[in-house]
Write a protein that holds these residues in place. Sequence first.
Motif, PDB file in Angstrom:
ATOM      1  N   LEU B  71       1.339  17.674   2.880  1.00 13.14           N
ATOM      2  CA  LEU B  71       2.365  16.631   2.751  1.00 13.14           C
ATOM      3  C   LEU B  71       3.245  16.774   1.506  1.00 13.14           C
ATOM      4  O   LEU B  71       4.472  16.758   1.630  1.00 13.14           O
ATOM      5  N   PRO B 135       2.382  13.087  -6.783  1.00 15.03           N
ATOM      6  CA  PRO B 135       3.646  13.445  -6.121  1.00 15.03           C
ATOM      7  C   PRO B 135       4.189  14.797  -6.578  1.00 15.03           C
ATOM      8  O   PRO B 135       3.911  15.243  -7.687  1.00 15.03           O
ATOM      9  N   PRO B 297      -1.261   7.684  -7.593  1.00 15.00           N
ATOM     10  CA  PRO B 297       0.122   7.322  -7.269  1.00 15.00           C
ATOM     11  C   PRO B 297       0.483   7.487  -5.791  1.00 15.00           C
ATOM     12  O   PRO B 297       1.378   6.803  -5.314  1.00 15.00           O
ATOM     13  N   CYS B 298      -0.193   8.342  -5.049  1.00 11.44           N
ATOM     14  CA  CYS B 298       0.241   8.599  -3.664  1.00 11.44           C
ATOM     15  C   CYS B 298      -0.814   8.331  -2.595  1.00 11.44           C
ATOM     16  O   CYS B 298      -0.547   8.597  -1.418  1.00 11.44           O
ATOM     17  N   LYS B 300      -1.847   5.815  -1.014  1.00 11.53           N
ATOM     18  CA  LYS B 300      -1.451   4.944   0.082  1.00 11.53           C
ATOM     19  C   LYS B 300      -0.428   5.631   0.977  1.00 11.53           C
ATOM     20  O   LYS B 300      -0.532   5.595   2.203  1.00 11.53           O
ATOM     21  N   GLU B 301       0.538   6.270   0.323  1.00 13.30           N
ATOM     22  CA  GLU B 301       1.571   6.939   1.114  1.00 13.30           C
ATOM     23  C   GLU B 301       0.988   8.042   1.989  1.00 13.30           C
ATOM     24  O   GLU B 301       1.333   8.169   3.168  1.00 13.30           O
ATOM     25  N   ASN B 304      -0.765   6.519   4.928  1.00 11.93           N
ATOM     26  CA  ASN B 304       0.190   5.845   5.814  1.00 11.93           C
ATOM     27  C   ASN B 304       1.003   6.836   6.644  1.00 11.93           C
ATOM     28  O   ASN B 304       1.303   6.570   7.806  1.00 11.93           O
ATOM     29  N   VAL B 305       1.343   7.960   6.031  1.00 12.98           N
ATOM     30  CA  VAL B 305       2.075   8.980   6.790  1.00 12.98           C
ATOM     31  C   VAL B 305       1.187   9.538   7.907  1.00 12.98           C
ATOM     32  O   VAL B 305       1.630   9.736   9.038  1.00 12.98           O
ATOM     33  N   LYS B 307      -1.269   7.946   9.365  1.00 12.40           N
ATOM     34  CA  LYS B 307      -1.409   6.901  10.389  1.00 12.40           C
ATOM     35  C   LYS B 307      -0.163   6.842  11.269  1.00 12.40           C
ATOM     36  O   LYS B 307      -0.256   6.703  12.484  1.00 12.40           O
TER      37      LYS B 307
END
Lengths: 125, 332
Positions: B71, B135, B297-298, B300-301, B304-305, B307
Amino acid sequence: MENNQSLDPRVNRLQLSISGDPVVVRDGENWNVFEVFHQEKRGAHHEHVGCVHAPNAQLALVFAKEQFGRRKKCVNLWVVRSADILAFNTEDEDMFANNLEKTYRDASGFKVMEKINRYKKSGKE
Amino acid sequence: MYGGGYIFDEPNKRQLKDEQLHDDPEKLAAFEARIARGEKIEPGDWMPSEYRRQLIRLIEQHAHSEIIGALPEGTWITRAPGFKRKLALIAKVQDEIGHGQLLYNAAETLGKSREAMINDLLSGKSKYSNVFNYPAETWADVTVIGFLIDAAAIVNQVANAKGSYGPYCRALERICYEESFHLKQGHDAFIELATGTPAQRAMLQDALNRWWQPIMHFFGPPDKSSVHSEKLMQWKVKMASNDEMRNQFLDTYVPKIWELGLSLPDPALRKNDSTGKWEFSDPDWELFKKVINGGGPCNKERLNVRKWAEEHGRWVRKALMHPGEKITAPAA
Ligand SMILES: [Fe+2]
Ligand SMILES: [Fe+2]
């Protein structure tokens, strides 16, 4: 990230607003498993290289090409459902043991030169 | 990438003991003798339940790391500088997803379905390498990831490829072959910035400064503070200690960074010539734990991506499903 802003513009375009509901992948959603056999060049054996998940054999071939044919030499692939592989039990490995006298199956078990030399020697005398 | 040395284990000691009690001592002895002879274990073989559990955990988390690891780099495909860099990055990201699939297959031979592994990733139960919770802010970050994170992963994967479980070793053999391309293209992009304009060098130095701590975290806590892993070493599940791998990484790659006139943000970093070991200041292990548990920092992102992808790809997978079909595990 602050304010749910991602550094990835593509991610921001998704407008991820995950509800918090768990996402659950159901059994079978990743389809069945196919074993993949790879032929490196014409004349070579197809060799087992791994497997892919696919809904049918045709798509398994497409995925196999992507996964096992994208870099090294390849001229052909086979796929077969893993369920259709019949194999011996790994615990029965000892049935292949080669501790019997089996030189009668082998070129090394036949000593022709000894006999020829003995014959030649006997003729000279 | 990317099996870090650190493999998260949920606290579950009681179940562990219970399982171990039920192993047949005769079979266990034969199993351990086979490993001691340097032979591989195959999916149909008898194995201690703890061996199976630890391998599933190890291979599954390795697989998740490949998928999630794609990612931060995938972010940069559209912005990679120039056509060749773009092609190389696309090829690398595709390889990483392929690695994930190879590894999921290897883990499946041990009895856990790919669906179950993905569900454990999405729910947060199963972890992935901590470095991917940071990130990739600039293109220089991508060169640091491609060069140094892949290099660290290679140290780990080359060691694991000599392990005892056949399907994992076979997957790693193929993975290591492709990793050599990842490392080389990463090193090349890294050198291009290091030998470029002052602005490019500054951008690279900034990325190095930010990534150094996650890189020091990569192999996990020091041996003295990590849980007992003697059994895992004997069973050839864990092939080298965290400190050994970290030292091997530093020994090979720190000189390659310094030779370009770049610095690393640790004044204590140096090789002790009398011991042959690298010395460094202790990384912040509290931060490491915090990030693993979702505080990076990432985190959650990333999830979520994943998911989002599962939810939006579902209709395709469903349309091609055969309800009622018996699903089998890979044969080997
Ligand atoms: Fe890689
Ligand atoms: Fe990889």
